[in-house]
Design a protein around this motif. Structure first.
Motif, PDB file in Angstrom:
ATOM      1  N   LYS A  23       0.784  -1.205   0.129  1.00 25.25           N
ATOM      2  CA  LYS A  23       0.110  -0.067  -0.013  1.00 25.25           C
ATOM      3  C   LYS A  23       0.908   1.341   0.063  1.00 25.25           C
ATOM      4  O   LYS A  23       0.413   2.241  -0.406  1.00 25.25           O
ATOM      5  CB  LYS A  23      -1.063  -0.161   1.358  1.00 25.25           C
ATOM      6  CG  LYS A  23      -0.478  -0.125   2.730  1.00 25.25           C
ATOM      7  CD  LYS A  23      -1.858   0.263   3.495  1.00 25.25           C
ATOM      8  CE  LYS A  23      -1.017   0.643   4.898  1.00 25.25           C
ATOM      9  NZ  LYS A  23      -2.056   0.903   5.838  1.00 25.25           N
ATOM     10  N   TRP A 149      -1.421  -4.677  -3.805  1.00 24.89           N
ATOM     11  CA  TRP A 149      -1.759  -3.306  -4.073  1.00 24.89           C
ATOM     12  C   TRP A 149      -1.651  -3.132  -5.705  1.00 24.89           C
ATOM     13  O   TRP A 149      -1.555  -2.135  -6.308  1.00 24.89           O
ATOM     14  CB  TRP A 149      -1.229  -2.231  -3.380  1.00 24.89           C
ATOM     15  CG  TRP A 149      -2.284  -1.657  -2.178  1.00 24.89           C
ATOM     16  CD1 TRP A 149      -3.163  -0.710  -2.323  1.00 24.89           C
ATOM     17  CD2 TRP A 149      -2.491  -2.581  -0.794  1.00 24.89           C
ATOM     18  NE1 TRP A 149      -3.578  -0.437  -1.024  1.00 24.89           N
ATOM     19  CE2 TRP A 149      -3.473  -1.674  -0.180  1.00 24.89           C
ATOM     20  CE3 TRP A 149      -2.148  -3.467  -0.441  1.00 24.89           C
ATOM     21  CZ2 TRP A 149      -3.590  -1.829   1.020  1.00 24.89           C
ATOM     22  CZ3 TRP A 149      -2.448  -4.165   0.833  1.00 24.89           C
ATOM     23  CH2 TRP A 149      -3.354  -3.002   1.619  1.00 24.89           C
ATOM     24  N   TYR A 172     -16.256   4.453  -5.743  1.00 21.06           N
ATOM     25  CA  TYR A 172     -15.360   3.232  -4.940  1.00 21.06           C
ATOM     26  C   TYR A 172     -14.808   2.443  -5.973  1.00 21.06           C
ATOM     27  O   TYR A 172     -15.519   1.903  -6.902  1.00 21.06           O
ATOM     28  CB  TYR A 172     -16.317   2.564  -4.005  1.00 21.06           C
ATOM     29  CG  TYR A 172     -15.557   1.671  -3.167  1.00 21.06           C
ATOM     30  CD1 TYR A 172     -15.127   1.983  -2.086  1.00 21.06           C
ATOM     31  CD2 TYR A 172     -15.517   0.351  -3.364  1.00 21.06           C
ATOM     32  CE1 TYR A 172     -14.292   1.370  -1.046  1.00 21.06           C
ATOM     33  CE2 TYR A 172     -14.681  -0.558  -2.727  1.00 21.06           C
ATOM     34  CZ  TYR A 172     -14.233  -0.157  -1.307  1.00 21.06           C
ATOM     35  OH  TYR A 172     -13.506  -1.075  -0.651  1.00 21.06           O
ATOM     36  N   HIS A 174     -12.252  -0.267  -5.569  1.00 18.45           N
ATOM     37  CA  HIS A 174     -11.336  -1.332  -4.868  1.00 18.45           C
ATOM     38  C   HIS A 174     -11.879  -2.840  -4.862  1.00 18.45           C
ATOM     39  O   HIS A 174     -12.409  -3.342  -3.820  1.00 18.45           O
ATOM     40  CB  HIS A 174     -11.112  -0.784  -3.342  1.00 18.45           C
ATOM     41  CG  HIS A 174     -10.721   0.641  -3.473  1.00 18.45           C
ATOM     42  ND1 HIS A 174      -9.411   0.775  -3.337  1.00 18.45           N
ATOM     43  CD2 HIS A 174     -11.503   1.696  -3.141  1.00 18.45           C
ATOM     44  CE1 HIS A 174      -9.297   2.201  -3.207  1.00 18.45           C
ATOM     45  NE2 HIS A 174     -10.427   2.732  -3.038  1.00 18.45           N
ATOM     46  N   LEU A 175     -12.050  -3.333  -6.074  1.00 19.99           N
ATOM     47  CA  LEU A 175     -12.493  -4.556  -6.218  1.00 19.99           C
ATOM     48  C   LEU A 175     -11.498  -5.547  -5.589  1.00 19.99           C
ATOM     49  O   LEU A 175     -10.437  -5.414  -6.035  1.00 19.99           O
ATOM     50  CB  LEU A 175     -12.959  -4.995  -7.797  1.00 19.99           C
ATOM     51  CG  LEU A 175     -14.297  -4.287  -8.146  1.00 19.99           C
ATOM     52  CD1 LEU A 175     -14.243  -4.466  -9.759  1.00 19.99           C
ATOM     53  CD2 LEU A 175     -15.324  -4.735  -7.383  1.00 19.99           C
ATOM     54  N   SER A 176     -11.736  -6.825  -5.166  1.00 18.73           N
ATOM     55  CA  SER A 176     -10.813  -7.942  -5.318  1.00 18.73           C
ATOM     56  C   SER A 176     -10.199  -8.305  -6.671  1.00 18.73           C
ATOM     57  O   SER A 176     -10.972  -8.065  -7.755  1.00 18.73           O
ATOM     58  CB  SER A 176     -11.225  -9.062  -4.512  1.00 18.73           C
ATOM     59  OG  SER A 176     -12.453  -9.782  -5.596  1.00 18.73           O
ATOM     60  N   SER A 179     -12.931 -10.665  -8.349  1.00 17.95           N
ATOM     61  CA  SER A 179     -13.914  -9.952  -8.743  1.00 17.95           C
ATOM     62  C   SER A 179     -13.471  -9.307 -10.096  1.00 17.95           C
ATOM     63  O   SER A 179     -14.200  -9.431 -11.165  1.00 17.95           O
ATOM     64  CB  SER A 179     -14.613  -8.912  -7.959  1.00 17.95           C
ATOM     65  OG  SER A 179     -15.296  -9.396  -6.741  1.00 17.95           O
TER      66      SER A 179
ATOM     67  N   ARG B  42     -16.966  -5.524  -1.342  1.00 18.66           N
ATOM     68  CA  ARG B  42     -16.100  -4.473  -2.072  1.00 18.66           C
ATOM     69  C   ARG B  42     -16.922  -4.517  -3.450  1.00 18.66           C
ATOM     70  O   ARG B  42     -17.205  -3.246  -4.151  1.00 18.66           O
ATOM     71  CB  ARG B  42     -14.744  -5.204  -2.541  1.00 18.66           C
ATOM     72  CG  ARG B  42     -14.033  -5.034  -0.965  1.00 18.66           C
ATOM     73  CD  ARG B  42     -12.578  -5.817  -1.075  1.00 18.66           C
ATOM     74  NE  ARG B  42     -11.800  -5.428  -2.216  1.00 18.66           N
ATOM     75  CZ  ARG B  42     -10.654  -6.026  -2.053  1.00 18.66           C
ATOM     76  NH1 ARG B  42     -10.300  -7.087  -1.717  1.00 18.66           N
ATOM     77  NH2 ARG B  42      -9.739  -5.295  -2.772  1.00 18.66           N
ATOM     78  N   ASN B  81      -6.642  -0.616   6.570  1.00 20.97           N
ATOM     79  CA  ASN B  81      -7.053  -0.375   5.380  1.00 20.97           C
ATOM     80  C   ASN B  81      -8.543   0.198   5.444  1.00 20.97           C
ATOM     81  O   ASN B  81      -9.429  -0.387   5.032  1.00 20.97           O
ATOM     82  CB  ASN B  81      -7.341  -1.705   4.511  1.00 20.97           C
ATOM     83  CG  ASN B  81      -7.450  -1.566   2.986  1.00 20.97           C
ATOM     84  OD1 ASN B  81      -8.174  -0.451   2.669  1.00 20.97           O
ATOM     85  ND2 ASN B  81      -7.400  -2.540   2.466  1.00 20.97           N
ATOM     86  N   LYS B  83     -10.107   1.828   3.251  1.00 21.08           N
ATOM     87  CA  LYS B  83     -11.313   1.550   2.056  1.00 21.08           C
ATOM     88  C   LYS B  83     -11.934   0.148   2.392  1.00 21.08           C
ATOM     89  O   LYS B  83     -13.013  -0.033   1.833  1.00 21.08           O
ATOM     90  CB  LYS B  83     -10.566   1.400   0.709  1.00 21.08           C
ATOM     91  CG  LYS B  83      -9.887   2.756   0.222  1.00 21.08           C
ATOM     92  CD  LYS B  83     -11.205   3.687  -0.079  1.00 21.08           C
ATOM     93  CE  LYS B  83     -10.597   4.803  -0.493  1.00 21.08           C
ATOM     94  NZ  LYS B  83     -11.839   6.055  -0.675  1.00 21.08           N
ATOM     95  N   ARG B  84     -11.456  -0.732   3.063  1.00 18.10           N
ATOM     96  CA  ARG B  84     -12.182  -1.969   3.386  1.00 18.10           C
ATOM     97  C   ARG B  84     -13.329  -1.819   4.459  1.00 18.10           C
ATOM     98  O   ARG B  84     -14.148  -2.376   4.086  1.00 18.10           O
ATOM     99  CB  ARG B  84     -11.132  -2.951   3.892  1.00 18.10           C
ATOM    100  CG  ARG B  84     -11.513  -4.487   3.767  1.00 18.10           C
ATOM    101  CD  ARG B  84     -11.688  -4.931   2.616  1.00 18.10           C
ATOM    102  NE  ARG B  84     -10.489  -4.995   1.688  1.00 18.10           N
ATOM    103  CZ  ARG B  84      -9.599  -6.106   1.436  1.00 18.10           C
ATOM    104  NH1 ARG B  84      -9.964  -7.174   2.354  1.00 18.10           N
ATOM    105  NH2 ARG B  84      -8.566  -6.041   0.592  1.00 18.10           N
ATOM    106  N   ALA B  87     -16.313  -0.543   2.500  1.00 18.55           N
ATOM    107  CA  ALA B  87     -17.233  -1.691   2.139  1.00 18.55           C
ATOM    108  C   ALA B  87     -17.957  -2.484   2.971  1.00 18.55           C
ATOM    109  O   ALA B  87     -19.172  -2.761   3.034  1.00 18.55           O
ATOM    110  CB  ALA B  87     -16.314  -2.400   1.041  1.00 18.55           C
TER     111      ALA B  87
END
Lengths: 194, 194
Positions: A23, A149, A172, A174-176, A179, B42, B81, B83-84, B87
């Protein structure tokens, strides 16, 4: 089930564990995540990807991947859920991205174009529609995804193309990676887009 | 980043751990998977979903979910984190699907239409384009996904609509629920479809 439309694409996937960034943007080696193997292999099998390469230079991580694959391809998992083993058959493990490219060349006699994905807007020079057209014309492509990251700049800079980031319906972003791969494969190869 | 197109949808998600079926079609309670919470929250945040309900009647499983949520919303994870945590804020835990529907009614003064997804072809009476049109008209919808080998018939039979299965580019039809949710949200709410 007979499919009306089916595209015989020339697409490969690679999931990179080194070099990726943390990060703070520092170059690191990330650990392999078990569900990355399962989810991405299942999506790859669903969308007709030729091979899914796990890239890590770490011996213990390669052993871990091979242990998981053995369980599902030859061990109890293969009996318990044969459909899972069909998907995991797509996986191969490589030390580096260069090794992936050599293997594909050996396997298919082609040098695929490399396509990286980046969540950062502005860098991209290819959208899914444009890539979809190239795939339909039979272009051999290696789609490269980063863990942690994201991919290190050293990989992004060397790629032939940078694919547009996935924008959803909000700010937003920040998908995995599981995904992101699924959505990109659907946009590129889903029944409505071929 | 200012988005050109953004749809203020009225969509909720539920992930069911009971009643679902095992590979022999028997009704079971499945265990909660940590990455289901993260990946689906997310994706839900990315596509503007209002709330994501984890449905399980088991006390220890509810405690597990709340422990995970506490770590990411209030514990070390929130610092590590942020951002996590944004979600995971979308997640709520309920005993049953009926409880989910009551909560949404209390929260929004609306009774959402229930939409189940099934990988079985033939049962469906709604495709993504049709559902997309209903969403654009402001219809409140609860999208219901099953874990394990899918939702029990008792849930499917009571739903208002059954959404078409995701067909990829092959006859293989075994995506993870995390991939399936991501792809369906992109088809329903992705920037190119609104």
């Amino acid at each position: 089930m007979i499919l009306k439309k089916q595209l015989n694409s020339n697409l490969y996937l690679a999931l990179i564990h080194y070099p990726v960034v943390n990060k703070n943007g520092e170059k690191i080696v990330s650990a392999v995540t078990n569900l990355d193997l399962h989810d991405i292999a299942r999506a790859a099998k669903t969308y007709g990807i030729k091979k899914f390469y796990i890239v890590t230079p770490l011996k213990d991580q390669k052993e871990l991947v091979n242990k998981i694959l053995f369980h599902w391809k030859n061990g109890y998992g293969a009996k318990y859920n044969p459909k899972r083993s069909e998907a995991l058959e797509l996986i191969d493990v490589c030390d580096t991205l260069e090794d992936v490219l050599s293997k594909i060349k050996e396997f298919s006699k082609e040098s695929p174009k490399t396509i990286v994905t980046s969540a950062k807007k502005g860098l991209n020079n290819l959208d899914c529609k444009q890539l979809n057209n190239k795939i339909k014309l039979g272009m051999s492509c290696l789609l490269i995804f980063g863990t942690a990251w994201g991919l290190s700049n050293s990989i992004i800079e060397k790629a032939d193309f940078i694919l547009e980031p996935i924008l959803g319906n909000t700010e937003y972003n920040h998908l995995s990676v599981r995904s992101a791969v699924s959505i990109i494969l659907d946009r590129l190869l889903g029944r409505n887009n071929i």
